[in-house]
Write an enzyme that holds these catalytic residues in place. Structure first.
Site, PDB file in Angstrom:
ATOM      1  N   PRO A 122       3.907   7.747  -1.819  1.00 49.14           N
ATOM      2  CA  PRO A 122       4.869   8.666  -1.200  1.00 49.14           C
ATOM      3  C   PRO A 122       4.665  10.132  -1.517  1.00 49.14           C
ATOM      4  O   PRO A 122       5.468  10.974  -1.126  1.00 49.14           O
ATOM      5  CB  PRO A 122       6.204   8.171  -1.775  1.00 49.14           C
ATOM      6  N   GLY A 123       3.614  10.480  -2.252  1.00 47.09           N
ATOM      7  CA  GLY A 123       3.263  11.881  -2.425  1.00 47.09           C
ATOM      8  C   GLY A 123       3.513  12.470  -3.793  1.00 47.09           C
ATOM      9  O   GLY A 123       3.239  13.658  -4.009  1.00 47.09           O
TER      10      GLY A 123
ATOM     11  N   LYS B  31       1.950  12.022  -6.697  1.00 50.47           N
ATOM     12  CA  LYS B  31       0.722  12.468  -7.369  1.00 50.47           C
ATOM     13  C   LYS B  31       0.076  13.626  -6.617  1.00 50.47           C
ATOM     14  O   LYS B  31      -0.504  14.531  -7.230  1.00 50.47           O
ATOM     15  CB  LYS B  31      -0.249  11.295  -7.509  1.00 50.47           C
TER      16      LYS B  31
ATOM     17  N   ASP C  30      -7.004   5.149   7.607  1.00 56.04           N
ATOM     18  CA  ASP C  30      -7.450   4.187   6.602  1.00 56.04           C
ATOM     19  C   ASP C  30      -8.603   4.832   5.856  1.00 56.04           C
ATOM     20  O   ASP C  30      -9.631   5.176   6.461  1.00 56.04           O
ATOM     21  CB  ASP C  30      -7.895   2.894   7.297  1.00 56.04           C
TER      22      ASP C  30
ATOM     23  N   CYS D 134      -1.185   0.315 -10.370  1.00 53.54           N
ATOM     24  CA  CYS D 134       0.040   0.013 -11.122  1.00 53.54           C
ATOM     25  C   CYS D 134       0.081  -1.500 -11.358  1.00 53.54           C
ATOM     26  O   CYS D 134       1.114  -2.151 -11.191  1.00 53.54           O
ATOM     27  CB  CYS D 134       1.289   0.510 -10.412  1.00 53.54           C
TER      28      CYS D 134
END
Length: 454
Positions: free
Chosen positions: A284-285, A287, A329, A401
């Site tokens: 979702p942005g 990093k 992609d 993660c």
């Protein structure tokens, strides 16, 4: 009954409110019965094989008038029930002659059993309110079944709990394949790792150093009544997690919510002003934004989903930052790469998310061992596709993660073996990889830094 992976349609009420039976008044919106109903819907949605986040989005849309207290109670029961899903599964197997075909009633019973265990002092109220809820949603004799199951559970509660404690899936609250995998990988700490995944997640903040300072942020948050302490140069731990809306400075872009473990990525990438950087799986942005806060770099941020890519754009706009955002992609380089090599690449790849299961407890029961292998294949494809876009002397940070070696150390070792021009770089502690297991201040992450040789 384990969550189905059949891809069947959403359960009742995921797309429309449930009509009440004409002979019964609607449930009061501020009642425990209503909270149990909403929670049962969400758990039933997961049992049908769907992600919890999608179910919650639908539920809040179709229960728009829920008081904050009811919504909070429902959410607490949803997450608690899913963390304890293996326990509820075991109890129901002893209380029912055969699994229920109705996911909503099944979900309602799981929520009620969880509530009985964590709020034993309200047992009779829980049973009464669950039956009230069942009366409005059950077909045929299911209302009576719900009543009978819960009263039978109360009669044999001590025996049920003792039996749960003797069963690994029920006592450890994980599927058996997950338990076995962690036990093999970490024979000395496997119990602690599994226990950590059943706890409530911590809340960490990241200070936007372009708009504020640590001293100013601490003063602002403490003045608003939040107990916080500094974790790193730009990171804060919030003692009691709170809704984002209650954080002063969030809307103004002074700070962001980001796990302390996730905040390591931007620092480990060794950024410098003027570099061309690729964030290959950006949504979702968090990093992406952190990298832009730390250095004046030119970032291309990719995500394969347009909706998720729009979240990156919204997050950067809130923080006063900008990047080139593309929907693509990352494996299909011909569709997005201009041929100019990147100095740094952040490959925060899709994974099993086993390191963040306490934030997403449905993951434990929706994932299978086969999914880990599927993610590992996808990760290898991403690494192989991105490597040609990295400049000689450039660095790629591989991030997951996940806590599973197939997605972490084994994945990186196999990649390095395939690419003679790849060198694994050591971090500050001298090791070529960094494992962050779930703990009191962070979720589970894995990092490996790779340099491209001439």
């Amino acid at each position: 009954m384990r969550p189905s992976r059949s891809g069947q349609a959403s359960p009742r009420n995921a797309s429309a409110p449930r009509p009440a039976q004409p002979t019964l008044p609607p449930l009061p919106l501020d009642s425990l019965a209503m909270a149990l109903t909403v929670a049962g819907d969400a758990v039933g949605y997961v049992r049908n094989g769907h992600a919890l986040n999608d179910g919650l989005t639908a539920l809040w849309r179709h229960y728009p008038d829920l008081p904050a207290a009811t919504r909070g109670a429902a959410q607490d029961m949803i997450y608690g029930t899913l963390r304890d899903y293996g326990r509820g599964e075991f109890m129901l197997s002893r209380l029912l002659q055969q699994p229920l075909s109705d996911p909503t009633i099944d979900g309602l019973l799981r929520v009620a059993l969880h509530r009985l265990e964590v709020r034993a002092d309200t047992a009779h109220t829980v049973v009464d309110q669950t039956v009230e809820a069942a009366a409005r949603i059950a077909r045929g004799g299911l209302k009576g079944l719900v009543n009978g199951v819960l009263r039978n559970a109360l009669r044999q509660w001590n025996e049920l709990v003792a039996a749960c404690d003797r069963n690994e899936e029920a006592s450890l609250r994980h599927p058996q394949w997950w338990i076995d995998r962690v036990r093999r990988a970490a024979p000395e700490t496997w119990r602690e790792q599994l226990a950590a995944a059943n706890t409530h997640p911590p809340m960490s903040l990241r200070i936007n150093r372009r708009r504020t300072s640590m001293a100013a942020a601490l003063q602002m948050l403490e003045a608003a009544g939040h107990e916080v302490r500094q974790l790193g140069e730009y990171a804060l731990h919030v003692a009691k997690p709170v809704p984002v809306a209650s954080l002063p400075g969030f809307t103004e872009g002074l700070l962001s919510v980001q796990d302390w473990g996730a905040q390591q990525a931007a620092a480990l990438l060794d950024l410098a002003d003027g570099q061309r950087v690729l964030d290959a799986c950006a949504a979702p942005g968090g990093k992406t934004a952190h990298m832009l806060e730390l250095a004046d770099v030119q970032i291309t941020a990719l995500d394969s989903d347009a909706t998720r890519a729009s979240r990156v754009e919204a997050q950067l706009a809130r923080l006063g930052l900008s990047a080139q955002i593309k929907t693509a992609d990352c494996r299909q380089t011909a569709s997005w790469w201009d041929g100019r090599p990147f100095d740094r690449i952040l490959a925060d790849v899709p994974c099993s998310a086993s390191g963040v299961a306490r934030r997403h407890p449905d993951i434990k029961w929706l994932r299978t061992a086969a999914d880990v292998a599927r993610f590992a294949t996808q990760q290898a494809e991403i690494l192989d596709a991105l490597w040609p876009t990295l400049a000689v002397g450039g660095k790629m940070l591989y991030v997951t993660c996940s806590i599973f070696a197939e997605e972490n150390s084994l994945q990186v070792s196999r990649f390095a073996a395939r690419h003679a021009d790849c060198r694994r770089l050591a971090f500050a502690d001298g090791v070529p990889e960094s494992h962050w297991l779930p703990g009191p201040e962070n979720d589970g992450f894995y990092f490996a830094l790779l340099e491209k040789l001439a």
